[in-house]
Design a protein around this motif. Structure first.
Motif, PDB file in Angstrom:
ATOM      1  N   HIS A  51      39.050 -66.176 -82.744  1.00  0.00           N
ATOM      2  CA  HIS A  51      39.604 -64.845 -82.959  1.00  0.00           C
ATOM      3  C   HIS A  51      40.994 -64.906 -83.597  1.00  0.00           C
ATOM      4  N   LEU A  52      41.874 -65.725 -83.042  1.00  0.00           N
ATOM      5  CA  LEU A  52      43.253 -65.726 -83.517  1.00  0.00           C
ATOM      6  C   LEU A  52      43.430 -66.397 -84.867  1.00  0.00           C
ATOM      7  N   ILE A  53      42.619 -67.400 -85.176  1.00  0.00           N
ATOM      8  CA  ILE A  53      42.708 -67.975 -86.530  1.00  0.00           C
ATOM      9  C   ILE A  53      42.315 -66.908 -87.545  1.00  0.00           C
ATOM     10  N   GLY A  54      41.298 -66.122 -87.233  1.00  0.00           N
ATOM     11  CA  GLY A  54      40.953 -65.001 -88.113  1.00  0.00           C
ATOM     12  C   GLY A  54      42.103 -64.008 -88.231  1.00  0.00           C
ATOM     13  N   ASP A  55      42.692 -63.655 -87.101  1.00  0.00           N
ATOM     14  CA  ASP A  55      43.766 -62.660 -87.105  1.00  0.00           C
ATOM     15  C   ASP A  55      44.961 -63.071 -87.951  1.00  0.00           C
ATOM     16  N   VAL A  56      45.419 -64.303 -87.839  1.00  0.00           N
ATOM     17  CA  VAL A  56      46.630 -64.679 -88.577  1.00  0.00           C
ATOM     18  C   VAL A  56      46.398 -64.771 -90.079  1.00  0.00           C
ATOM     19  N   HIS A  57      45.144 -64.693 -90.507  1.00  0.00           N
ATOM     20  CA  HIS A  57      44.862 -64.673 -91.941  1.00  0.00           C
ATOM     21  C   HIS A  57      44.795 -63.255 -92.499  1.00  0.00           C
ATOM     22  N   GLN A  58      44.910 -62.247 -91.643  1.00  0.00           N
ATOM     23  CA  GLN A  58      45.037 -60.860 -92.088  1.00  0.00           C
ATOM     24  C   GLN A  58      46.536 -60.610 -92.164  1.00  0.00           C
ATOM     25  N   PRO A  59      47.081 -60.417 -93.363  1.00  0.00           N
ATOM     26  CA  PRO A  59      48.535 -60.383 -93.525  1.00  0.00           C
ATOM     27  C   PRO A  59      49.295 -59.425 -92.606  1.00  0.00           C
ATOM     28  N   LEU A  60      48.720 -58.298 -92.260  1.00  0.00           N
ATOM     29  CA  LEU A  60      49.449 -57.364 -91.408  1.00  0.00           C
ATOM     30  C   LEU A  60      49.521 -57.809 -89.952  1.00  0.00           C
ATOM     31  N   HIS A  61      48.823 -58.888 -89.608  1.00  0.00           N
ATOM     32  CA  HIS A  61      48.982 -59.473 -88.277  1.00  0.00           C
ATOM     33  C   HIS A  61      50.205 -60.384 -88.245  1.00  0.00           C
ATOM     34  N   THR A  62      50.844 -60.554 -89.398  1.00  0.00           N
ATOM     35  CA  THR A  62      52.016 -61.437 -89.468  1.00  0.00           C
ATOM     36  C   THR A  62      53.237 -60.745 -90.061  1.00  0.00           C
ATOM     37  N   ALA A  63      53.152 -59.453 -90.300  1.00  0.00           N
ATOM     38  CA  ALA A  63      54.256 -58.745 -90.958  1.00  0.00           C
ATOM     39  C   ALA A  63      54.593 -57.460 -90.216  1.00  0.00           C
ATOM     40  N   GLU A  64      55.846 -57.310 -89.908  1.00  0.00           N
ATOM     41  CA  GLU A  64      56.324 -56.132 -89.184  1.00  0.00           C
ATOM     42  C   GLU A  64      57.411 -55.455 -90.008  1.00  0.00           C
ATOM     43  N   ASN A  65      57.270 -54.146 -90.207  1.00  0.00           N
ATOM     44  CA  ASN A  65      58.249 -53.380 -90.963  1.00  0.00           C
ATOM     45  C   ASN A  65      58.623 -52.109 -90.192  1.00  0.00           C
ATOM     46  N   ARG A  66      58.834 -52.283 -88.873  1.00  0.00           N
ATOM     47  CA  ARG A  66      59.060 -51.139 -87.992  1.00  0.00           C
ATOM     48  C   ARG A  66      57.895 -50.149 -88.093  1.00  0.00           C
ATOM     49  N   ASP A  67      56.702 -50.679 -88.358  1.00  0.00           N
ATOM     50  CA  ASP A  67      55.508 -49.843 -88.525  1.00  0.00           C
ATOM     51  C   ASP A  67      54.319 -50.372 -87.720  1.00  0.00           C
ATOM     52  N   ARG A  68      54.609 -51.236 -86.733  1.00  0.00           N
ATOM     53  CA  ARG A  68      53.580 -51.864 -85.893  1.00  0.00           C
ATOM     54  C   ARG A  68      52.485 -52.501 -86.753  1.00  0.00           C
ATOM     55  N   GLY A  69      52.875 -53.343 -87.681  1.00  0.00           N
ATOM     56  CA  GLY A  69      51.921 -54.059 -88.511  1.00  0.00           C
ATOM     57  C   GLY A  69      51.065 -53.135 -89.369  1.00  0.00           C
TER      58      GLY A  69
END
Length: 193
Positions: A51-69
């Motif tokens: 599950h988590l290897i899949g998640d970290v390859h979705q860019p918004l699971h690794t980027a925060e812009n005060r917008d909750r990903g």
């Protein structure tokens, strides 16, 4: 396990915001350690790893812009299903997490998609933290390239173009192939004879 699904790096400067081990990277490493040891809950560790290897390859699971990903960014001109025949404007996160994945799948079976993804040239290497930084960079370079994006703006209402859809679908296919290759490499290392 909710906070494990992402590794919050600022979308603009890459500053890490993760409380101790309550993020994807440490949990992936922990699952690998558990699997290699042969002790502990092996099935749970394997589920977490996949599950988590899949998640970290979705860019918004690794980027925060005060917008909750991307969960506080609404795309006014793209719709995501809610239930049955009802839909509503997509949140940026759902657009990347679900809608683009479904667009990549299209009318193909899951097996046909896997067969197509296997053909994509991907260079897998690296460690978990490298994958997270790479995915964060993709968020900066590709995901946040819509009109109206600004650093540290937070909630937003935007529109995206057909070119954004096309580039997004290509990136999703690449990331699915890359995540699959990296997962296979990790499993081969864990279960090598």
């Amino acid at each position: 396990m909710d906070p494990w699904h992402y590794e919050s790096l600022a979308a603009c400067d890459g500053t890490r915001n993760c409380g101790g081990d309550a993020c994807a990277g440490p949990q992936i490493r922990s699952a690998i350690t558990t699997l290699k040891s042969g002790h502990g809950d092996q099935r749970r560790a394997l589920r977490i790893l996949v599950h988590l290897i899949g998640d970290v390859h979705q860019p918004l699971h690794t980027a925060e812009n005060r917008d909750r990903g991307g969960n506080y960014v609404v795309i006014l001109n793209r719709y995501c299903p809610v239930s049955g025949t009802e839909s509503k404007p997509c949140k940026l996160h759902s657009y990347w997490d679900t809608k683009l994945v479904k667009d990549v799948l299209g009318q193909r079976t899951e097996q046909a998609l896997v067969d197509a993804l296997i053909q994509l040239p991907v260079s897998a290497g690296g460690e978990v933290d490298d994958w997270i930084r790479e995915s964060n960079q993709l968020a900066k370079d590709k995901v946040h390239q819509y009109t109206g994006f600004a650093c540290n703006v937070g909630p937003n209402r935007v529109k995206v173009s057909k070119a954004y859809d096309t580039a997004g679908a290509q990136l999703v296919a690449q990331q699915l192939a890359l995540a699959g290759k990296r997962l296979a490499d990790v499993l081969n290392e864990v279960y090598k004879p």
